[in-house]
Write an enzyme that holds these catalytic residues in place. Structure first.
Site, PDB file in Angstrom:
ATOM      1  N   THR A  22      -2.782   0.853  -4.825  1.00  0.00           N
ATOM      2  CA  THR A  22      -3.132   2.048  -3.688  1.00  0.00           C
ATOM      3  C   THR A  22      -4.526   2.404  -4.459  1.00  0.00           C
ATOM      4  O   THR A  22      -4.711   2.256  -5.455  1.00  0.00           O
ATOM      5  CB  THR A  22      -2.078   3.241  -3.987  1.00  0.00           C
ATOM      6  OG1 THR A  22      -2.591   4.322  -3.351  1.00  0.00           O
ATOM      7  CG2 THR A  22      -1.809   3.425  -5.704  1.00  0.00           C
ATOM      8  N   ASP A  44       0.809  -1.357  -0.044  1.00  0.00           N
ATOM      9  CA  ASP A  44      -0.067  -0.048   0.117  1.00  0.00           C
ATOM     10  C   ASP A  44       0.850   1.134  -0.016  1.00  0.00           C
ATOM     11  O   ASP A  44       1.993   1.109   0.065  1.00  0.00           O
ATOM     12  CB  ASP A  44      -0.856  -0.175   1.259  1.00  0.00           C
ATOM     13  CG  ASP A  44      -1.721   1.276   1.539  1.00  0.00           C
ATOM     14  OD1 ASP A  44      -2.478   1.695   0.480  1.00  0.00           O
ATOM     15  OD2 ASP A  44      -1.514   1.945   2.634  1.00  0.00           O
ATOM     16  N   LYS A  85     -10.355  -0.634  -2.003  1.00  0.00           N
ATOM     17  CA  LYS A  85     -10.439  -1.640  -0.806  1.00  0.00           C
ATOM     18  C   LYS A  85     -11.729  -0.950  -0.098  1.00  0.00           C
ATOM     19  O   LYS A  85     -12.037   0.086  -0.022  1.00  0.00           O
ATOM     20  CB  LYS A  85      -9.123  -1.103   0.120  1.00  0.00           C
ATOM     21  CG  LYS A  85      -7.743  -1.267  -1.031  1.00  0.00           C
ATOM     22  CD  LYS A  85      -6.714  -0.823  -0.668  1.00  0.00           C
ATOM     23  CE  LYS A  85      -5.108  -0.924  -1.390  1.00  0.00           C
ATOM     24  NZ  LYS A  85      -4.130  -0.174  -0.818  1.00  0.00           N
ATOM     25  N   ASP A  90      -0.265   5.198   0.961  1.00  0.00           N
ATOM     26  CA  ASP A  90      -0.676   6.164   2.037  1.00  0.00           C
ATOM     27  C   ASP A  90      -0.658   5.273   3.445  1.00  0.00           C
ATOM     28  O   ASP A  90      -1.408   4.525   3.688  1.00  0.00           O
ATOM     29  CB  ASP A  90      -1.916   6.898   1.851  1.00  0.00           C
ATOM     30  CG  ASP A  90      -1.728   7.860   0.660  1.00  0.00           C
ATOM     31  OD1 ASP A  90      -0.842   8.635   0.840  1.00  0.00           O
ATOM     32  OD2 ASP A  90      -2.409   7.726  -0.165  1.00  0.00           O
TER      33      ASP A  90
END
Length: 215
Positions: free
Chosen positions: A107, A12, A139, A14
């Site tokens: 991401t 991922d 997600k 962030d």
């Protein structure tokens, strides 16, 4: 010390590789206040997800097209407003160690935003990157992780995912991967293992083992 075996690593961005909290909280906070919404709740719901989906959840009675318009406006600002973005400790060393290991960025940001944030943090974007531009669902859907695994030629079950958010951990587990939570909060999200940050992660000499100071 915990040792994991994997054929590929999925990362991922962030909260995992990049600390963008200052920018996200400022811009999302502005949007939330404009719509009379609780800032903390909006920021919490936004973590790891695409903005238009969060907007639809928070403002269910307005047209979806308006959510897409406002999300594009936010993304445009986020792409240029990068002051305060820094790398998560250990991120640069981990990416260097993974140079010869199949790995990918996964991401909920667009590719343009991912490039801007990684650049601001002094990090390179992996050759394989699955972004919001490549999926139909963000997600906690496993779509992004499964797509990345396919691009790397590896089953999801033979991947290790590094994630920090509730939605991201759920997505990684749904993809069948072993999930390493980054940050203490991820312990509450069902991650298989938890590290404080990426300084707790090393890659073995055989390039197929990952060593964790599992918290």
């Amino acid at each position: 010390m915990t040792t994991l075996s994997a054929r590929a690593v999925l990362l991922d961005m962030d909260g995992t590789l990049v600390d963008s909290d200052a920018v996200v909280e400022r811009l999302i906070g502005e949007w939330a206040r404009r719509h009379g919404l609780d800032v903390d709740r909006v920021v919490r719901l936004s973590h790891g997800r695409q903005g238009h989906e969060v907007m639809a959840e928070l403002l269910p009675d307005r047209p979806m097209e308006q959510n897409h318009i406002e999300n594009r406006e936010l993304l445009a600002r986020e792409t240029v407003e990068t002051d305060g973005i820094v790398a998560i400790p250990g991120a640069a060393a981990l990416l260097t160690a993974l140079a010869d290991v199949p790995h990918a960025l996964v991401t909920s940001a667009t590719l343009a935003l991912a490039r801007a944030r990684m650049r601001a943090a002094g990090l390179g974007v992996p050759a394989v990157a699955v972004t919001a531009d490549d999926v139909t669902e963000s997600k906690p859907s496993p779509e992004g992780f499964l797509r990345a695994a396919r691009l790397l030629g590896v089953p999801g079950s033979e991947c290790v995912v590094f994630e920090d958010s509730r939605a991201g951990v759920a997505a990684g587990r749904a993809a069948g991967a072993t999930v390493v939570g980054v940050g203490a909060a991820s312990a509450d999200y069902g991650a298989d293992h938890v590290v404080n940050d990426l300084t707790d992660v090393t890659v073995g000499d055989d390039s197929l083992s990952i060593h964790l100071l599992d918290r």
